[in-house]
Design a protein around this motif. Structure first.
Motif, short mmCIF file in Angstrom:
data_model
loop_
_atom_site.label_atom_id
_atom_site.label_comp_id
_atom_site.label_asym_id
_atom_site.label_seq_id
_atom_site.Cartn_x
_atom_site.Cartn_y
_atom_site.Cartn_z
N ALA A 86 37.91 56.08 -20.28
CA ALA A 86 37.56 57.48 -20.06
C ALA A 86 38.45 58.32 -20.95
N ARG A 87 37.87 59.35 -21.56
CA ARG A 87 38.62 60.26 -22.42
C ARG A 87 38.40 61.69 -21.95
N LEU A 129 38.22 63.12 -19.11
CA LEU A 129 37.12 63.17 -18.14
C LEU A 129 37.30 64.33 -17.16
N SER A 181 42.31 60.56 -18.70
CA SER A 181 42.07 59.54 -19.73
C SER A 181 42.73 58.24 -19.27
N THR A 216 32.41 58.19 -10.70
CA THR A 216 31.97 58.67 -12.01
C THR A 216 31.91 57.52 -13.01
N LEU A 217 32.90 56.64 -12.99
CA LEU A 217 32.87 55.47 -13.87
C LEU A 217 31.68 54.58 -13.53
N GLU A 242 29.66 63.23 -14.89
CA GLU A 242 30.83 63.93 -15.42
C GLU A 242 30.42 65.29 -15.96
N GLU A 273 34.19 61.89 -21.93
CA GLU A 273 33.27 60.79 -22.20
C GLU A 273 33.75 59.50 -21.56
N ILE A 274 32.79 58.61 -21.34
CA ILE A 274 33.06 57.27 -20.82
C ILE A 274 32.44 56.26 -21.77
N SER A 278 28.25 58.16 -21.47
CA SER A 278 28.15 59.56 -21.04
C SER A 278 26.93 60.20 -21.68
#
Length: 321
Positions: free
Chosen positions: A7-8, A10, A34, A59-60, A66, A70-71, A79
């Motif tokens: 995740a970045r 998020l 993240s 969410t993951l 989200e 992004e994932i 995402s």
């Protein structure tokens, strides 16, 4: 090890309403998180109730959309994908509910519940399904004859094993474990943890391990992220985090963990976490922090690298050594 899921920045906003006649701001249950989970590891997420652990997991998994960030799953962006595409991509991610009894239909026998998951995934051959169900029940340490029982006829430990069997039938790569030992006797808890370790090795699984129990996290996790009010405030390899916690919140959590014959060496947590609708200025932990000063109330701390793989968000992390 290769990165399995990441995740970045998020962001997950809950409760927002926007329209021509109605507009209501939501709350950021996850705010700029993240993280990166390597294939084959057990990644722990800890923090008080309401800190955003379960929202992050949902969410993951794809159950919660989200709002930003992004994932990526095995390097592929998930995402913003269409529901059908996301469903295909995220089939590799499965979730074990923290209340296994509530996740099982009380009117269905266990075998029928397990077979339903196979049917949804396209397995229509009844004989094949029967064989696979028996194999997976044995793998989680249960007699296949339990497939003829109803959920209320099982113990808490057996229900957790059925929950594991249910998702292992789908051959996931990442398993999200939400409080997998909550409410279990210590002997049953130990058996479940041994089973999780054995299943990880046997099936090549990766775990995202959500728990309040720091003693369990210390035993099973390779990395730990500490969340507070929607953000990760400290992350490190497990051994280093427990040996040298740098964030005052992490130190307070560790001090609050019950240990036979031990005395807390740092002050415990003061008060309750603020509401997500009234996030404090600056460092969101500062109203409860024994090290807080004027800069903590005015400026939000940035992530600092303490050591290889050890990051902390605190103005005074050197004073917490």
């Amino acid at each position: 090890m290769a990165e399995l899921i990441a995740a970045r920045d998020l962001v997950v906003e809950l409760g927002a309403e926007r329209g021509l006649l109605k507009r209501r701001a939501g709350v950021r249950a996850v705010d700029g998180v993240s993280l990166s989970v390597a294939a084959g590891e057990t990644f722990g997420v800890v923090g008080e109730s309401g800190c955003g652990k379960t929202t992050l997991a949902r969410t993951l998994l794809g159950l919660q959309r989200e709002s930003g960030g992004e994932i990526r799953l095995e390097g592929a962006l998930v995402s913003g994908a269409s529901p059908a595409q996301a469903r295909r991509q995220r089939a590799a991610v499965q979730y074990v509910h923290q209340d296994p009894g509530a996740a099982l239909d009380p009117w269905w026998r266990v075998g029928a519940t397990l077979a339903e998951g196979l049917r949804i995934q396209g397995t229509t051959d009844r004989a094949e399904a029967t064989v696979r169900i028996a194999e997976i029940l044995r793998a989680v340490g249960l007699d296949p004859a339990l497939g003829d029982r109803y959920p209320h006829e099982l113990s808490g430990g057996q229900q957790r094993r059925i929950g594991l069997a249910r998702i292992l039938l789908l051959r996931p790569k990442l398993v999200i474990l939400d409080e997998p030992t909550a409410g279990l006797d210590l002997s049953v808890q130990a058996a479940v943890l041994r089973l999780l370790r054995d299943l990880r090795d046997r099936f090549g699984l990766t775990y995202l391990f959500i728990s309040h129990d720091l003693s369990v996290v210390r035993r099973v996790c390779d990395q730990v992220a500490v969340m507070y009010l929607g953000r990760i405030v400290e992350q490190a390899p497990t051994a280093e985090l427990f040996a040298q916690p740098r964030h005052p919140y992490t130190r307070a959590l560790l001090a609050a963990a019950p240990r036979l014959g031990a005395q807390a060496s740092v002050p415990g947590l003061r008060g309750d976490p603020p509401s997500l609708r009234a996030i404090p200025s600056g460092c969101r932990f500062h109203p409860r922090c024994p090290l807080a000063d004027a800069i903590c109330a005015a400026e939000e701390p940035t992530k600092q690298s303490v050591a290889a793989g050890h990051d902390v968000c605190c103005h005074h992390w050197r004073d917490a050594a």
